[in-house]
Scaffold this active site. Structure first.
Site, PDB file in Angstrom:
ATOM      1  N   GLU A  28       8.972  -3.654  11.925  1.00 24.03           N
ATOM      2  CA  GLU A  28       9.035  -4.826  12.802  1.00 24.03           C
ATOM      3  C   GLU A  28       8.165  -5.933  12.213  1.00 24.03           C
ATOM      4  OE1 GLU A  28       7.489  -3.478  16.540  1.00 24.03           O
ATOM      5  OE2 GLU A  28       5.673  -2.652  15.642  1.00 24.03           O
ATOM      6  N   ASP A  80      -0.982  -9.813  17.069  1.00 25.29           N
ATOM      7  CA  ASP A  80       0.096 -10.242  16.166  1.00 25.29           C
ATOM      8  C   ASP A  80      -0.199 -11.598  15.524  1.00 25.29           C
ATOM      9  OD1 ASP A  80       1.467  -7.974  17.234  1.00 25.29           O
ATOM     10  OD2 ASP A  80       2.186  -9.208  18.885  1.00 25.29           O
TER      11      ASP A  80
END
Length: 506
Positions: free
Chosen positions: A184, A15
């Protein structure tokens, strides 16, 4: 013209988010339950990165992370530079949205501040809007904690980043977008008069990168897919960072899920596409593997450190504990080498539950990992070794037997098993010393071997490394002893010395 090859970070830097300050680029990534958290990487060319520190010394609440929480903790951080300070926001799925900030990338960083409490609040990203002076924050939802997913919620934020000023509004509901799911990881930007949200969807292994834009922060937003696998080998390319260079080149860093190797980081060219004004990432929306380098000053080849001589008994920045550390787990001294205490634990036969395990990322390329080990304990059952740690794990090392002798042992545990089994035949280690080796091959297949003084010999079958739920497999060093009674837990029963830790290409 020189080129680069993806991935530019070939290990589990999950991420990623990036910010540019002047001529320098800084990257942070998810660290989940490992400590210290929030790794900080630096580059001047977006290709070669070095690890310069961490922004989070300990996880909070302290008591919850006193034991391993491999898939919890720090999820999908965002890094920004505002008001001459660095800011990092992240979501802890069990507690809420936190932030830390510092005047420089090397700190000092503030203690975590809880911006918004709540379960299931993940992937936050702030924006200080220079056009209006307003501050905003957007976040996603974890269905496992909240019952909500596939939505992005927007808030007005206090300009000092300390609190949210409203209850929030769903600004993107992907349930209303045909074919979209698991939206997301939003990253919030202001560009060309629009509010932009760059956000992934479709899941980590199979998804794509989306872009959303609106003239008003609270919407309505229109959407477009701007990066997807197409006919390439790069599955699920998404969740990353847009960054602009001093010469106004645009680039996008994202991850690719690679099983036991975790989420490796790719660098993609990016441009804003003419009159429509939408971003185009990669080669017409498909990821590139080889591409001309960014037009940035030359930088010597670099990568996050892996090798360690442990000078003075101190371990390098690349190492993280599997829980908040306690004093005495590692001992500083005047020489070289890492001294780990054989801490008494009730979980001596399951490394996944042991907090005093020191880890670093498993390399994404075939490698040879080596370390020297000496066991210095008279405690029967005390052991130390080198492991590949995941939902299943395997380790090789030394153990003091009930016969008083030190033995070379090799053990593994399956994902559903609560205890280890022998992976190779035990044999005496008369001097209590050994050199350990793990050779990794494609598919994260690991071959263990040992050298007791007569050269390396293989031990046991090949072990296929496995990831955790969200985390790639880890290399690990450990020392422990069984706890005879409850009051023994945490006490020390001798120590183990590790020297000359090395990783080299295979």
């Amino acid at each position: 013209m020189t080129t680069y090859t993806n991935p530019v970070l070939n290990a589990d830097w999950s991420d990623p988010d990036v910010v540019r300050v002047g001529d320098d680029f800084y990257l942070t990534a998810s660290s989940f339950g490992r400590v210290p958290g929030l790794p900080l990487l630096h580059s001047r060319n977006l290709v070669d990165w070095t690890l310069v520190g961490h922004a989070l010394e300990r996880l909070e609440p302290e008591e919850e992370f006193a034991r391993p929480r491999h898939d919890r903790g720090v999820w999908a951080p965002s890094v920004r530079h505002h008001d001459d300070r660095f800011w990092i926001f992240w979501g802890d799925p069990d507690h809420g949205v936190f932030q830390v900030n510092a005047p420089g990338i090397r700190g000092p960083w503030t203690r975590p501040h809880l911006v918004k409490a709540g379960r299931g609040l993940i992937d936050p990203c702030p924006l200080w809007d220079e056009e209006t002076g307003e501050a905003y924050l957007v976040h996603a939802w974890a269905r496992s904690r909240s019952g909500v997913k596939n939505r992005l919620t927007g808030h007005r934020m206090h300009p000092e980043g300390t609190a949210l000023l409203d209850e929030g509004k769903v600004i993107v509901d992907a349930d209303r977008i045909p074919g979209w799911f698991t939206l997301e990881g939003p990253k919030l930007h202001r560009h060309d008069g629009w509010f932009w949200i760059l956000a992934p969807a479709g899941g980590v292994g199979t998804g794509w990168q989306g872009a959303f834009r609106s003239r008003d922060f609270f919407g309505p937003y229109e959407e477009r897919i701007v990066l997807e696998q197409k006919d390439t080998e790069v599955n699920g390319p998404h969740q990353g960072a847009w960054v602009r260079t001093p010469s106004d080149e645009d680039w996008f860093l994202h991850f690719q899920q690679r099983g036991a190797y975790g989420r490796v980081v790719h660098l993609q060219p990016m441009r804003w596409d003419g009159p429509d004004g939408w971003p185009v990432i990669g080669d017409a929306g498909a990821p590139v593997l080889v591409h001309p380098r960014p037009a940035l000053p030359a930088q010597p080849p670099a990568a996050p450190a892996t090798d360690d001589d442990f000078p003075g008994g101190r371990y390098g920045r690349q190492w993280q504990w599997t829980a908040n550390p306690r004093a005495g787990w590692a001992t500083e001294h005047s020489g070289d080498g890492l001294r780990l205490a054989c801490v008494r634990t009730p979980d001596a036969h399951d490394l996944r539950r042991v907090p005093h395990v020191l880890t670093q990322r498993l390399p994404g390329a075939p490698s040879i990992v080596e370390v020297d080990l000496a066991l210095r304990t008279e405690e029967p059952g005390a052991r130390a070794g080198l492991a590949v740690l995941g939902d299943a794990y395997c380790w090789i090392g030394l153990q003091r037997g009930t016969d008083g002798r030190v033995h070379l042992v090799h053990r593994f545990a399956e994902p559903v098993a609560e205890a280890e089994r022998d992976a190779g035949q035990s044999r005496p280690a008369p001097e209590g010393r050994v050199r350990l080796r793990i050779e990794t091959a494609p598919g994260a297949r690991c071959r263990f071997s040992h050298d007791l003084g007569g050269g390396f010999e293989p031990s046991g079958p090949v072990f296929a490394a496995t990831p955790w739920r969200w985390v790639g497999a880890l290399l690990a060093l450990f020392a422990l002893a069984p706890a005879g009674h409850a009051h023994d837990v945490g006490e020390h029963a001798g120590a183990a010395a590790f020297t000359r830790f090395r990783i080299r290409p295979r």
